[in-house]
Design a protein around this motif. Sequence first.
Motif, PDB file in Angstrom:
ATOM      1  N   SER A   1      -7.139 -25.465  54.906  1.00 53.28           N
ATOM      2  CA  SER A   1      -5.940 -24.640  54.726  1.00 53.28           C
ATOM      3  C   SER A   1      -6.264 -23.173  54.492  1.00 53.28           C
ATOM      4  O   SER A   1      -5.373 -22.323  54.561  1.00 53.28           O
ATOM      5  N   TRP A   2      -7.519 -22.864  54.223  1.00 57.28           N
ATOM      6  CA  TRP A   2      -7.925 -21.501  53.895  1.00 57.28           C
ATOM      7  C   TRP A   2      -8.827 -20.902  54.973  1.00 57.28           C
ATOM      8  O   TRP A   2      -9.313 -19.777  54.817  1.00 57.28           O
ATOM      9  N   ALA A   3      -9.044 -21.654  56.051  1.00 56.34           N
ATOM     10  CA  ALA A   3      -9.933 -21.184  57.118  1.00 56.34           C
ATOM     11  C   ALA A   3      -9.391 -19.897  57.735  1.00 56.34           C
ATOM     12  O   ALA A   3      -8.186 -19.747  57.940  1.00 56.34           O
ATOM     13  N   GLY A   4     -10.274 -18.973  58.017  1.00 53.31           N
ATOM     14  CA  GLY A   4      -9.874 -17.732  58.671  1.00 53.31           C
ATOM     15  C   GLY A   4      -9.565 -16.601  57.717  1.00 53.31           C
ATOM     16  O   GLY A   4      -9.471 -15.448  58.130  1.00 53.31           O
ATOM     17  N   LEU A   5      -9.384 -16.914  56.422  1.00 51.86           N
ATOM     18  CA  LEU A   5      -9.104 -15.857  55.447  1.00 51.86           C
ATOM     19  C   LEU A   5     -10.406 -15.182  55.030  1.00 51.86           C
ATOM     20  O   LEU A   5     -11.460 -15.817  54.943  1.00 51.86           O
ATOM     21  N   THR A   6     -10.330 -13.903  54.762  1.00 48.61           N
ATOM     22  CA  THR A   6     -11.502 -13.183  54.284  1.00 48.61           C
ATOM     23  C   THR A   6     -11.754 -13.500  52.816  1.00 48.61           C
ATOM     24  O   THR A   6     -10.886 -14.039  52.119  1.00 48.61           O
ATOM     25  N   GLU A   7     -12.933 -13.117  52.339  1.00 45.90           N
ATOM     26  CA  GLU A   7     -13.267 -13.336  50.937  1.00 45.90           C
ATOM     27  C   GLU A   7     -12.259 -12.652  50.019  1.00 45.90           C
ATOM     28  O   GLU A   7     -11.821 -13.231  49.022  1.00 45.90           O
ATOM     29  N   GLN A   8     -11.860 -11.418  50.366  1.00 44.61           N
ATOM     30  CA  GLN A   8     -10.909 -10.696  49.538  1.00 44.61           C
ATOM     31  C   GLN A   8      -9.537 -11.332  49.573  1.00 44.61           C
ATOM     32  O   GLN A   8      -8.840 -11.411  48.543  1.00 44.61           O
ATOM     33  N   GLN A   9      -9.126 -11.817  50.744  1.00 41.75           N
ATOM     34  CA  GLN A   9      -7.819 -12.473  50.858  1.00 41.75           C
ATOM     35  C   GLN A   9      -7.784 -13.756  50.020  1.00 41.75           C
ATOM     36  O   GLN A   9      -6.777 -14.036  49.354  1.00 41.75           O
ATOM     37  N   ILE A  10      -8.868 -14.499  50.047  1.00 35.83           N
ATOM     38  CA  ILE A  10      -8.932 -15.726  49.240  1.00 35.83           C
ATOM     39  C   ILE A  10      -8.891 -15.380  47.760  1.00 35.83           C
ATOM     40  O   ILE A  10      -8.156 -15.999  46.974  1.00 35.83           O
ATOM     41  N   THR A  11      -9.674 -14.378  47.366  1.00 37.99           N
ATOM     42  CA  THR A  11      -9.715 -13.967  45.961  1.00 37.99           C
ATOM     43  C   THR A  11      -8.334 -13.536  45.480  1.00 37.99           C
ATOM     44  O   THR A  11      -7.890 -13.932  44.386  1.00 37.99           O
ATOM     45  N   ASP A  12      -7.651 -12.736  46.284  1.00 37.78           N
ATOM     46  CA  ASP A  12      -6.318 -12.269  45.900  1.00 37.78           C
ATOM     47  C   ASP A  12      -5.344 -13.434  45.754  1.00 37.78           C
ATOM     48  O   ASP A  12      -4.561 -13.493  44.790  1.00 37.78           O
ATOM     49  N   LYS A  13      -5.406 -14.358  46.684  1.00 33.80           N
ATOM     50  CA  LYS A  13      -4.473 -15.491  46.654  1.00 33.80           C
ATOM     51  C   LYS A  13      -4.718 -16.379  45.431  1.00 33.80           C
ATOM     52  O   LYS A  13      -3.778 -16.911  44.832  1.00 33.80           O
ATOM     53  N   LEU A  14      -5.983 -16.522  45.052  1.00 34.52           N
ATOM     54  CA  LEU A  14      -6.326 -17.362  43.908  1.00 34.52           C
ATOM     55  C   LEU A  14      -5.984 -16.722  42.571  1.00 34.52           C
ATOM     56  O   LEU A  14      -5.827 -17.429  41.565  1.00 34.52           O
ATOM     57  N   THR A  15      -5.884 -15.405  42.540  1.00 35.27           N
ATOM     58  CA  THR A  15      -5.729 -14.715  41.255  1.00 35.27           C
ATOM     59  C   THR A  15      -4.351 -14.112  41.034  1.00 35.27           C
ATOM     60  O   THR A  15      -3.972 -13.862  39.889  1.00 35.27           O
ATOM     61  N   LEU A  16      -3.602 -13.861  42.106  1.00 39.03           N
ATOM     62  CA  LEU A  16      -2.281 -13.248  41.950  1.00 39.03           C
ATOM     63  C   LEU A  16      -1.213 -14.322  41.764  1.00 39.03           C
ATOM     64  O   LEU A  16      -1.273 -15.390  42.376  1.00 39.03           O
ATOM     65  N   GLY A  17      -0.260 -14.071  40.921  1.00 42.79           N
ATOM     66  CA  GLY A  17       0.802 -15.040  40.690  1.00 42.79           C
ATOM     67  C   GLY A  17       0.430 -16.067  39.642  1.00 42.79           C
ATOM     68  O   GLY A  17      -0.618 -15.985  38.987  1.00 42.79           O
ATOM     69  N   ASP A  18       1.290 -17.076  39.490  1.00 45.47           N
ATOM     70  CA  ASP A  18       1.126 -18.064  38.424  1.00 45.47           C
ATOM     71  C   ASP A  18       0.668 -19.433  38.910  1.00 45.47           C
ATOM     72  O   ASP A  18       0.626 -20.385  38.130  1.00 45.47           O
ATOM     73  N   LYS A  19       0.316 -19.557  40.180  1.00 42.63           N
ATOM     74  CA  LYS A  19      -0.108 -20.856  40.696  1.00 42.63           C
ATOM     75  C   LYS A  19      -1.447 -21.272  40.102  1.00 42.63           C
ATOM     76  O   LYS A  19      -2.298 -20.437  39.771  1.00 42.63           O
ATOM     77  N   ARG A  20      -1.629 -22.586  40.007  1.00 44.95           N
ATOM     78  CA  ARG A  20      -2.896 -23.157  39.581  1.00 44.95           C
ATOM     79  C   ARG A  20      -3.523 -23.858  40.783  1.00 44.95           C
ATOM     80  O   ARG A  20      -2.876 -24.668  41.442  1.00 44.95           O
ATOM     81  N   TYR A  21      -4.786 -23.565  41.047  1.00 43.41           N
ATOM     82  CA  TYR A  21      -5.476 -24.125  42.200  1.00 43.41           C
ATOM     83  C   TYR A  21      -6.653 -24.984  41.728  1.00 43.41           C
ATOM     84  O   TYR A  21      -7.550 -24.502  41.028  1.00 43.41           O
ATOM     85  N   PHE A  22      -6.647 -26.259  42.140  1.00 41.22           N
ATOM     86  CA  PHE A  22      -7.680 -27.182  41.695  1.00 41.22           C
ATOM     87  C   PHE A  22      -8.330 -27.891  42.876  1.00 41.22           C
ATOM     88  O   PHE A  22      -7.652 -28.344  43.798  1.00 41.22           O
ATOM     89  N   SER A  23      -9.657 -27.970  42.830  1.00 43.91           N
ATOM     90  CA  SER A  23     -10.429 -28.767  43.787  1.00 43.91           C
ATOM     91  C   SER A  23     -10.580 -30.185  43.235  1.00 43.91           C
ATOM     92  O   SER A  23     -10.283 -30.446  42.067  1.00 43.91           O
ATOM     93  N   PHE A  24     -11.102 -31.076  44.076  1.00 46.13           N
ATOM     94  CA  PHE A  24     -11.419 -32.440  43.666  1.00 46.13           C
ATOM     95  C   PHE A  24     -12.931 -32.661  43.699  1.00 46.13           C
ATOM     96  O   PHE A  24     -13.645 -32.092  44.533  1.00 46.13           O
ATOM     97  N   SER A  25     -13.418 -33.516  42.803  1.00 49.04           N
ATOM     98  CA  SER A  25     -14.791 -34.006  42.877  1.00 49.04           C
ATOM     99  C   SER A  25     -14.790 -35.519  42.772  1.00 49.04           C
ATOM    100  O   SER A  25     -13.810 -36.121  42.311  1.00 49.04           O
ATOM    101  N   ILE A  26     -15.878 -36.132  43.213  1.00 51.40           N
ATOM    102  CA  ILE A  26     -16.063 -37.583  43.138  1.00 51.40           C
ATOM    103  C   ILE A  26     -17.053 -37.849  42.011  1.00 51.40           C
ATOM    104  O   ILE A  26     -18.234 -37.509  42.125  1.00 51.40           O
TER     105      ILE A  26
END
Length: 558
Positions: A142-167
């Motif tokens: 879902s994040w393919a094609g975004l630049t490092e800065q675009q990803i950083t901004d999306k992860l830090t701006l606003g109130d959303k919480r973003y979580f990965s999964f591990s096994i």
Amino acid sequence: MEKLFDFHFHLLFKHLITVNQAGKKFALNENVRTTGLAQFLNDIFGGPFDSQASPKQVSESSLRLGVIALLSVEHAFANRVLHVFGADLSGVLPLDKDVFDRTKNGLTTYYAEFNKQIDFHLKTAAELSKPPFTIEYLNRSSWAGLTEQQITDKLTLGDKRYFSFSIEGGHNLSDVAIHQKTPSRFPELKLKELQDRADVDFISINLCHLSHIPEQTLGGFAQGLNKTSQLAFSSEDFMPKTGLGLTELGKKVIRQALTHETKPILIDVKHMSVYTRLHYYRFREQLAITNPAVEQLPIMTSHTGFTFYTLDDYLQNKRFRSTPDTENGVPISKVAPENRRIGRTNDIINKGLFGNPWTINLFDEEIVEIMLSKGLIGISLDQRILGASNLAIDSNRDPFFEEEYIARPEWEKMFRDGKLPGATESLFGGIAPSKQERHIMLLCLHLVHAARVGYAGLNWIENTSPWDHLCIGSDFDGLINPINGFDNVIDLNKLQGQLLKYLPQADKFLPFNTDQKALRYKDDGTVDAAFLNQVIDQFLFNNGLRFTVRFLQNWKTG
């Protein structure tokens, strides 16, 4: 309010394995709570059964990024639950009896139970995406094609919480009946199935967890449950007795994890035995020769503590006592490491602070190895992992720590003969404090130790330091006994202030690598406040943010 990153917690695990008093599952906006006798027992054991990181608690916290560990309940946990002084008290806990009975009686597979965990998280994703939770599960596609800065901004701006999964645990890949003597032959293919799925993505996998899985041995595991914990859950499978390093089956799983073309998964070395960890570091190097992309993949450990020993010192100078023995006709080996004082407080009666020298924790050489790989070390908030041992006078200790089981072949090679995987030489070239203050000091001593070891072991280019590789790995809702004062994820909101107060004290009193300080100081000897605030921000959030960005860019940066 500061943003937080947590490298290892369990968002819905307790919701999946419990029921309320009406026999129904707890709602997503409820915390799992014990009552009556169960609440009394929960308090005695240090609070492992109540929610520590439920969706409701997360929504009231500063947690914005993190990794949710998924795992199926092991047979060892279902084997005998809460038998205290001969009485079966398991019925007082709000456990889902069906989940535990299926596992105990071999009526399911770990892989089937693991997929139920995935399905539950995905099924509830729509509800959790709305306020007050605002949770989104990360998927690299879902994040393919975004630049490092675009990803950083999306992860830090606003109130959303973003979580990965591990096994959490290779046992989750076993597709044969649990504990029924039928071997699992192709766990790497089950891992590939998970990697190939479009609807879910994983950042890492632990090769081992807390118990022996007789139907599928991937490598040696380290004992993690102490005597007190085994009052709640009892099984011989918690004690390592056989095996030496990675098995051929384990190597296949590692190869599949690290070499998948589009979704490589990192190996989390937490829960491996020390010999198996050393074996993995070498196997990874060999794998990178034929698969150069593996070199980009960091080594990581998501929720750990430190032994405060170098491996060379521990083995060559026998910083332990051990005697081989037999139990029920089976050869066993136990090792009791020396208790090592790592710091102090101003309490006249209870001033000494000690680490946990069990080999589930990292040795100094491993801290350097992980930092060298541009990896990340999550520091556990389980007081037992950090070193707390006695609820009362914890500084009044015997010369040796509680014994741990070591698999007999590993004991013979490492602890008796001092041999490492593939070689015989070294692998790597004023007011009495409250309990809360004792435990936060333990955390700070771990951070200072890692930084000092990193400074001493590696050359750091400008604007980099060992502090780039440390973060929280709480293990909340992983049936842990959290450090006092930080009972759940909401309490992490006050962690910054505690670190500001106690990190300088830890850097002053840690008695190891004293010629190398972890913090920076001005000419007058006072702490450089700007640097102190910087490293705290790194530990609480920024290191995790950078690691998450690397994951979403499929480890192409670093």
